[in-house]
Every structure is written in structure tokens, then in C-alpha cells.
Design a protein around this motif. Structure first.
Motif, mmCIF file in Angstrom:
data_model
loop_
_atom_site.group_PDB
_atom_site.id
_atom_site.type_symbol
_atom_site.label_atom_id
_atom_site.label_comp_id
_atom_site.label_asym_id
_atom_site.label_seq_id
_atom_site.Cartn_x
_atom_site.Cartn_y
_atom_site.Cartn_z
ATOM 1 N N ALA A 63 40.451 75.942 44.876
ATOM 2 C CA ALA A 63 41.061 76.305 43.593
ATOM 3 C C ALA A 63 42.383 75.570 43.376
ATOM 4 N N TRP B 3 40.697 84.891 26.141
ATOM 5 C CA TRP B 3 41.848 84.886 27.047
ATOM 6 C C TRP B 3 41.986 83.566 27.786
ATOM 7 N N ALA B 4 40.850 82.895 28.027
ATOM 8 C CA ALA B 4 40.922 81.610 28.710
ATOM 9 C C ALA B 4 41.507 80.560 27.779
ATOM 10 N N GLU B 9 47.645 79.960 33.366
ATOM 11 C CA GLU B 9 47.194 79.506 34.671
ATOM 12 C C GLU B 9 46.391 80.578 35.394
ATOM 13 N N ALA B 10 46.836 81.814 35.296
ATOM 14 C CA ALA B 10 46.148 82.902 35.998
ATOM 15 C C ALA B 10 44.700 83.045 35.521
ATOM 16 N N ALA B 11 44.504 82.851 34.230
ATOM 17 C CA ALA B 11 43.156 82.977 33.683
ATOM 18 C C ALA B 11 42.265 81.849 34.198
ATOM 19 N N ARG B 13 42.680 80.212 36.991
ATOM 20 C CA ARG B 13 42.420 80.469 38.402
ATOM 21 C C ARG B 13 41.323 81.514 38.576
ATOM 22 N N GLU B 14 41.356 82.503 37.730
ATOM 23 C CA GLU B 14 40.357 83.563 37.809
ATOM 24 C C GLU B 14 38.954 82.995 37.525
ATOM 25 N N LEU B 15 38.867 82.079 36.578
ATOM 26 C CA LEU B 15 37.582 81.441 36.291
ATOM 27 C C LEU B 15 37.076 80.642 37.492
ATOM 28 N N ARG B 17 37.910 81.126 40.606
ATOM 29 C CA ARG B 17 37.579 82.080 41.656
ATOM 30 C C ARG B 17 36.187 82.687 41.401
ATOM 31 N N ARG B 18 35.921 83.011 40.152
ATOM 32 C CA ARG B 18 34.672 83.690 39.834
ATOM 33 C C ARG B 18 33.448 82.782 39.992
ATOM 34 N N TYR B 19 33.612 81.516 39.644
ATOM 35 C CA TYR B 19 32.435 80.638 39.623
ATOM 36 C C TYR B 19 32.364 79.618 40.753
#
Ligand SMILES: [Zn+2]
Lengths: 81, 185
Positions: A63, B3-4, B9-11, B13-15, B17-19
Motif C-alpha cells: 500500500a 468519498w473516494a 489519502e485515508a480513503a 488507502r482503505e481502497l 487495503r480492501r482490494y
């Protein structure tokens, strides 16, 4: 008198059966037809094996490496067309 | 996904992380090389996140990611000649004996730790069987039975007619059955 035999299960019906979601009326055909039963059992084995495949993880810093190359829009919204 | 688009940046990163696992897994199974699969996965996410403004909300977000990932994988495989792809050595290793002969090399001490990891992860009977499928079949069957997408979604992701997707998946399962039966006799 015997009832009219039902047609064999299609590939898609077998897939539904392997997932446990084929309607009861069609699933009943399996009780009478050894051909479909053999086919369905084999398909179920493959489908189950695939469904149980693990999900691999990339390296822990994946990431970070992605984020280093992504343009992050600022709060003021510069990243708009 | 609004939201993306806000672009924090957090959003993002979350994407990632999820995929990251599903996308990496698909590519890893397509190219069977960890470092390369990571490069292709990275390319995928960078394309997705830098192009987030062009994302059309009527398209499922996961479909969009997989579409880009699959294109990256298929493009790579087209550029590269097929005979160096498989851990089995040659894709012509038609018999279990031939596959077994090349499989012996997998435990070779001369291998790097990364190669050992790849051999361990992709060395199972089912993984080897998947590796022997045509790339188009492979993508279809993984999206269907590993990721659980509907035929229609896969057709959209891979830009293929629905009938073609059904045929590929049906044939892929048949071929897998054949390989699995061979190996287990
Ligand atoms: Zn039948």
C-alpha cells in the motif's frame, strides 16, 4: 404409468445445484438420473476446490508503494477537472 | 464511492487495503510470479486511483478494478511468450509424469526464498491445474468461482459476450476436472 422423464440438468443448473441453490423440482431429477448425478458430483468437487482457494497477500509495504505514486487531491480540491 | 472522489489519502488507502488481496491473487495466479504480480497490481491501483475522476458510478467499483487488473495481466501474457509462464516448466508437459518430473525441481535448494514461496503457494494440484488453463479461461473461472462474480459482471469486466463467458467457464471446469482426475489416479 411412468411420468415423462425430465430433461437432463444444464451446465448452469448443475452449477446452481453445486452451490445449493437449485430449485427442488429440478434437483429431484438427480435422484432418478445417474448420468446427471455423476456429472453434478464432479462439478461440485471442482467448484468447491476453487471456492476454497486462498487469497494471497502482496508484500506488507504494498500500500505504501502504491500511495507513493498516487496523486492525492488536496482538501482545497485542486484535483478537479 | 463519492468519498473516494473527495480524494483523501485515508480513503485511497482503505481502497487499496480492501482490494489488494483479491487483485493481487488474481494477477499472481495469472502470471505465477510474485514480484511481477505485485508490479501489475501496483500498476492497477495507480491507474484506478489516479483515474478516479473518470469512474462511472453505474459501474460497480470492484468490477472496474478487476477490469483494469485483468487487462494488465492479459497484456503482460500477450507480450510474453507462453512457454516461460508455468511453474510446471513447459505448458506442453502433457502427462502427470512430465509434470511430476518438473515438479521435482520445486524443492531444489538452489532456489531463492521467493521461488520457494511461489512453489509452496502455487504448487498444489489445483493451482497447477489452473495454471494450465488458457489465460482467458483462467480469468473467467477465478472471477466466477474464487471471487464469486455473476456471469453478467464477468462479461462486463472482460469485455466479452455473455455466451463466451459461459462457454469459457464451462470449458475451464471441464479441463480442471480432467487435470484433477489425472493427478489423483
Ligand atoms: Zn439427467
Amino acid at each position: 404409468m411412468n411420468p415423462t422423464p425430465m430433461p437432463h440438468l444444464t451446465s448452469e443448473e448443475i452449477e446452481l445445484w453445486a452451490q445449493g441453490i437449485l430449485g427442488a423440482a429440478r434437483a429431484m431429477h438427480l435422484a432418478d438420473c445417474s448420468l446427471c448425478r455423476a456429472e453434478a458430483e464432479q462439478e461440485r468437487k471442482v467448484i468447491l476446490e476453487l471456492a476454497q482457494l486462498r487469497r494471497f497477500a502482496p508484500s506488507p509495504d504494498f500500500a505504501d508503494r502504491v500511495m507513493a505514486k498516487v496523486r492525492i487531491p488536496t482538501r482545497s480540491g485542486e484535483f478537479t477537472p | 464511492m463519492a468519498w473516494a472522489k473527495e480524494g483523501h489519502e485515508a480513503a485511497f488507502r482503505e481502497l487499496v487495503r480492501r482490494y489488494e488481496r483479491p487483485v493481487f491473487s488474481l494477477l499472481y495466479r495469472m502470471v505465477r510470479d510474485r514480484a511481477l504480480a505485485e508490479d501489475l497490481a501496483q500498476e492497477t491501483f495507480i491507474k484506478v486511483l489516479n483515474g478516479i475522476k473518470s469512474y462511472r458510478p453505474e459501474f460497480k467499483f470492484s468490477s472496474w478494478i478487476f477490469k483494469i487488473a485483468n487487462n494488465a495481466g492479459i497484456d503482460h501474457l500477450r507480450r510474453k511468450s507462453l512457454d516461460t509462464l508455468s511453474l510446471d516448466g513447459s505448458p506442453d508437459a502433457a502427462t502427470p509424469e512430465e509434470m511430476g518430473a518438473t515438479a521435482l525441481q520445486l524443492g531444489d535448494k538452489a532456489e531463492t526464498p521467493l521461488q520457494e514461496l511461489e512453489a509452496r503457494e502455487l504448487g498444489t494440484v489445483i493451482e497447477r491445474a489452473i495454471a494450465r488453463l488458457r489465460p482467458e479461461y483462467r480469468a473467467c473461472i477465478l472471477l466466477r468461482h474464487v471471487e464469486g462474480y455473476a456471469y453478467e459482471e464477468i462479461a462486463e469486466m472482460l469485455d466479452l459476450p455473455l455466451g463466451t463467458v459461459k462457454t469459457y467457464i464451462h470449458r475451464a471446469r471441464n479441463e480442471l476436472r480432467g487435470y484433477l482426475a489425472d493427478k489423483r489416479e
